[in-house]
Structures are given as structure tokens and as C-alpha cells.
Design a protein around this motif. Structure first.
Motif, PDB file in Angstrom:
ATOM      1  N   GLN A 198       0.835  -1.203   0.000  1.00 55.44           N
ATOM      2  CA  GLN A 198       0.000   0.000   0.000  1.00 55.44           C
ATOM      3  C   GLN A 198       0.869   1.252   0.000  1.00 55.44           C
ATOM      4  O   GLN A 198       1.661   1.488   0.906  1.00 55.44           O
ATOM      5  CB  GLN A 198      -0.922  -0.001   1.230  1.00 55.44           C
ATOM      6  CG  GLN A 198      -1.867   1.195   1.251  1.00 55.44           C
ATOM      7  CD  GLN A 198      -2.886   1.115   2.380  1.00 55.44           C
ATOM      8  OE1 GLN A 198      -2.979   0.101   3.068  1.00 55.44           O
ATOM      9  NE2 GLN A 198      -3.649   2.170   2.568  1.00 55.44           N
ATOM     10  N   LEU A 199       0.665   2.073  -1.033  1.00 52.12           N
ATOM     11  CA  LEU A 199       1.363   3.352  -1.132  1.00 52.12           C
ATOM     12  C   LEU A 199       0.555   4.496  -0.536  1.00 52.12           C
ATOM     13  O   LEU A 199       1.121   5.447   0.010  1.00 52.12           O
ATOM     14  CB  LEU A 199       1.656   3.681  -2.605  1.00 52.12           C
ATOM     15  CG  LEU A 199       2.685   2.816  -3.329  1.00 52.12           C
ATOM     16  CD1 LEU A 199       2.655   3.139  -4.818  1.00 52.12           C
ATOM     17  CD2 LEU A 199       4.079   3.050  -2.768  1.00 52.12           C
ATOM     18  N   TRP A 200      -0.772   4.417  -0.686  1.00 46.65           N
ATOM     19  CA  TRP A 200      -1.662   5.488  -0.209  1.00 46.65           C
ATOM     20  C   TRP A 200      -3.025   4.886   0.063  1.00 46.65           C
ATOM     21  O   TRP A 200      -3.330   3.771  -0.369  1.00 46.65           O
ATOM     22  CB  TRP A 200      -1.747   6.617  -1.237  1.00 46.65           C
ATOM     23  CG  TRP A 200      -2.290   7.903  -0.671  1.00 46.65           C
ATOM     24  CD1 TRP A 200      -3.500   8.460  -0.938  1.00 46.65           C
ATOM     25  CD2 TRP A 200      -1.648   8.758   0.275  1.00 46.65           C
ATOM     26  NE1 TRP A 200      -3.663   9.622  -0.220  1.00 46.65           N
ATOM     27  CE2 TRP A 200      -2.531   9.833   0.538  1.00 46.65           C
ATOM     28  CE3 TRP A 200      -0.419   8.722   0.930  1.00 46.65           C
ATOM     29  CZ2 TRP A 200      -2.226  10.854   1.425  1.00 46.65           C
ATOM     30  CZ3 TRP A 200      -0.108   9.745   1.814  1.00 46.65           C
ATOM     31  CH2 TRP A 200      -1.001  10.797   2.054  1.00 46.65           C
ATOM     32  N   ASP A 201      -3.850   5.629   0.814  1.00 44.38           N
ATOM     33  CA  ASP A 201      -5.123   5.047   1.235  1.00 44.38           C
ATOM     34  C   ASP A 201      -6.334   5.546   0.471  1.00 44.38           C
ATOM     35  O   ASP A 201      -7.311   4.813   0.299  1.00 44.38           O
ATOM     36  CB  ASP A 201      -5.336   5.269   2.741  1.00 44.38           C
ATOM     37  CG  ASP A 201      -5.531   6.734   3.097  1.00 44.38           C
ATOM     38  OD1 ASP A 201      -4.977   7.595   2.370  1.00 44.38           O
ATOM     39  OD2 ASP A 201      -6.213   7.032   4.085  1.00 44.38           O
ATOM     40  N   SER A 202      -6.324   6.787   0.020  1.00 39.21           N
ATOM     41  CA  SER A 202      -7.521   7.315  -0.627  1.00 39.21           C
ATOM     42  C   SER A 202      -7.134   8.294  -1.745  1.00 39.21           C
ATOM     43  O   SER A 202      -6.833   9.451  -1.459  1.00 39.21           O
ATOM     44  CB  SER A 202      -8.418   8.018   0.407  1.00 39.21           C
ATOM     45  OG  SER A 202      -9.616   8.464  -0.195  1.00 39.21           O
ATOM     46  N   PRO A 203      -7.125   7.812  -2.995  1.00 36.64           N
ATOM     47  CA  PRO A 203      -7.475   6.470  -3.436  1.00 36.64           C
ATOM     48  C   PRO A 203      -6.409   5.452  -3.032  1.00 36.64           C
ATOM     49  O   PRO A 203      -5.318   5.812  -2.599  1.00 36.64           O
ATOM     50  CB  PRO A 203      -7.578   6.613  -4.952  1.00 36.64           C
ATOM     51  CG  PRO A 203      -6.659   7.741  -5.275  1.00 36.64           C
ATOM     52  CD  PRO A 203      -6.754   8.686  -4.121  1.00 36.64           C
TER      53      PRO A 203
END
Length: 313
Positions: A198-203
Motif C-alpha cells: 500500500q502506497l496510499w489510502d484514498s485512493p
């Protein structure tokens, strides 16, 4: 006796004249070859295959990404770095340098006023900004390694362009040896794991197949559940993560974001990694920057995957 003394004096004068001529010749040769060296073109290929040529070693260097600043220091040219981009924080000496903006908003007037002899930039710098820099006849080196080994190539190339070829070669060789030792050990000893990174959550951003992080995971025994995606950092749906059933979730984020994102995943206990709380945090400054510390990120990643318990799919 007088005759012998005179002859000896003549011999001494003759010898002195020969020495003076030799010294003058040597001095002229040194000046000649120094001038030739000073005007010899320095030509290298950057990370994207572009030819970069300088007429003399770069004495005024600007970097437009944090990893570019790290590469310049690794190449031995830290003293020639005169300005950096936002978020440049390693090594600590870069924090004292002027900041000329970020990848999306550069201070072109200040860059021009600084009269750089070389600008080191990332490939993701917008094309319009790259064109604006080239329109000013500035020498640009794109530093964005496509493989873990290519980081060492960037170090050597920047060493050649800045006049630190020997030091940069030594640093590059140390990097290559460390990378090989780490990956060789874990390639043979680590059991395979299915991994969601996971690089980022949103998106929800992850890493695609062939990206630097994907290559690092493969060498550490991890199997990227989204390796079939060709984009370096694609956006995916949580439903796709649930369907892929990863055994481990790796989060490249700060401690604060890691806790928050980990808590978000608790809503989906049907994912093996969530059910078994198999979460791993990686320092993004190590693994997300294609610079000299990338090998440290690979070492941390391999160690974490090696320690993780082996679960069946």
C-alpha cells in the motif's frame, strides 16, 4: 688544474641549462594537458538514455527531487550542490540549502539566477517544466533508476559529470555488493509470500509489476498480488485486494499513517493478512526513493518478509 676547473664550470652551466629546459618543457606539458583535460567533454547517458554532455565538471548543481540530492552526495559532489527541491532531507546537509520549489511548482527565475551547470531531475517532472528548463540551454540529467542496480549507475554517472569519478565508482560498487548480498541470501532462504503493498489510502495506490518496489519484493520472496498491472503505481479497489487474499500487507508510510491505515483494514477480516494481523511498515524514504538508501529499504523489506510466519493461501 685551472683547465679542469673551467671545464667543470662549463659542464655545470651546461647541466643547469639542460635542467632549465627540461623544467620549462615539463611545465609546458602540464599546462597543455591540463587545458586539454579542462576542455575534454564529459558525456554520460542518464536513466532514460538521454545523452548529457558537459565541457567541464559541474560546479553548480541543482536537484529537483529528494532522491536526486541523495544521489549527488553519494557521488561525492555534495559541496557542489547549490539548491534543492522541497522535502529534501537527506543527508542532513541538504537542509541548509535554498529550496527552489517542488515537482509541480518550480521557481524558474531563481533557478536561472543561480546559473546551474547541471540540473538533476526526476522523470515525473512535468514535460512543460522540463521543456522550460531545456529552453534555457541548461544541462539536465534525469535520475530515475528502472532497476535496483541502476541506482549505482546514476551514482557513477553523476560522479563523472561532477569530477568525482573515482569516489562515485567506489560508492556504486559498495551499493552493488550490498544489494547482491542481501538479495542472494533471501532469494534462497525466504518462503514465498503473497503481498499487497500500500502506497496510499484514498485512493488506494499500490505498486505494479516491474516497478522498483515490485522488483525488491520479488527478490525478498514476496509475490506482488498486482504484478499483472503495468502501471508503476496503479489505483486499485479494496474489493480486488479482498479477492486476491494477500498473506501480508506492507504499508509504506509514516508511523502515524501506518496505524490509521492498519485500523482501516480491520473491517475486512476475511483477508488472511488482516485476520492474522500480518502488517509490515516500511520507511517510505528508503524504499520509495530511487537513491543510495534504496538498498537499505530492500534490506528492511527482506528482513521483515523473512521473519513473517508462513501461512498457506
Amino acid at each position: 688544474m685551472v683547465k679542469r676547473l673551467l671545464r667543470r664550470g662549463e659542464r655545470e652551466k651546461f647541466s643547469a641549462g639542460i635542467c632549465r629546459c627540461a623544467m620549462l618543457f615539463a611545465s609546458a606539458a602540464i599546462i597543455f594537458f591540463s587545458n586539454v583535460a579542462a576542455h575534454a567533454a564529459l558525456t554520460v547517458a542518464d536513466s532514460r538514455g538521454n545523452t548529457v554532455t558537459l565541457t567541464a565538471p559541474a560546479q553548480r548543481i541543482i536537484t529537483l527531487s529528494p532522491h536526486a540530492a541523495e544521489l549527488v552526495f553519494a557521488a561525492g559532489a555534495g559541496a557542489q550542490l547549490i539548491a534543492v527541491s522541497e522535502r529534501s532531507d537527506a543527508p542532513p546537509a541538504v537542509k541548509t540549502l535554498p529550496v527552489i520549489g517542488n515537482a509541480n511548482a518550480l521557481d524558474f527565475e531563481r533557478i536561472i539566477a543561480l546559473k546551474p551547470s547541471l540540473i538533476v531531475l526526476p522523470s515525473y517532472l512535468p514535460v512543460k517544466q522540463q521543456q522550460a528548463l531545456r529552453s534555457q540551454s541548461m544541462a539536465l540529467y534525469v535520475a530515475d533508476a528502472l532497476t535496483p542496480e541502476a541506482v549505482a549507475d546514476d551514482i557513477e554517472a553523476l560522479g563523472a559529470l561532477s569530477g568525482h569519478e573515482a569516489a562515485a565508482h567506489a560508492a556504486a560498487q559498495r551499493y552493488r555488493a550490498q544489494l547482491e548480498n542481501i538479495t542472494a541470501f533471501h532469494r534462497e532462504s525466504a518462503p514465498p509470500r503473497s503481498v499487497f503493498y500500500q502506497l496510499w489510502d484514498s485512493p488506494l495506490y499500490t505498486v505494479g509489476g516491474g516497478s522498483l518496489i515490485d522488483q525488491a519484493m520479488s527478490r525478498c520472496g514476496g509475490r506482488n498480488i498486482f504484478s499483472a498491472l503495468t502501471a508503476p503505481a496503479p489505483v486499485v479497489l479494496r474489493e480486488a485486494v479482498i479477492a486476491a487474499q494477500p498473506q501480508i500487507i506492507i504499508i509504506g508510510a509514516s508511523e502515524q499513517d501506518f496505524v490509521r491505515w492498519k485500523n482501516d483494514w480491520q473491517r475486512w477480516p476475511q483477508i488472511p493478512a488482516v485476520r492474522r494481523q500480518a502488517f509490515v511498515r516500511i520507511d517510505p524514504d528508503l524504499l520509495h526513493r530511487p537513491g543510495p538508501r534504496f538498498v537499505e529499504g530492500v534490506a528492511a523489506l527482506c528482513e521483515m518478509l523473512h521473519r513473517a510466519p508462513a501461512f498457506p493461501d
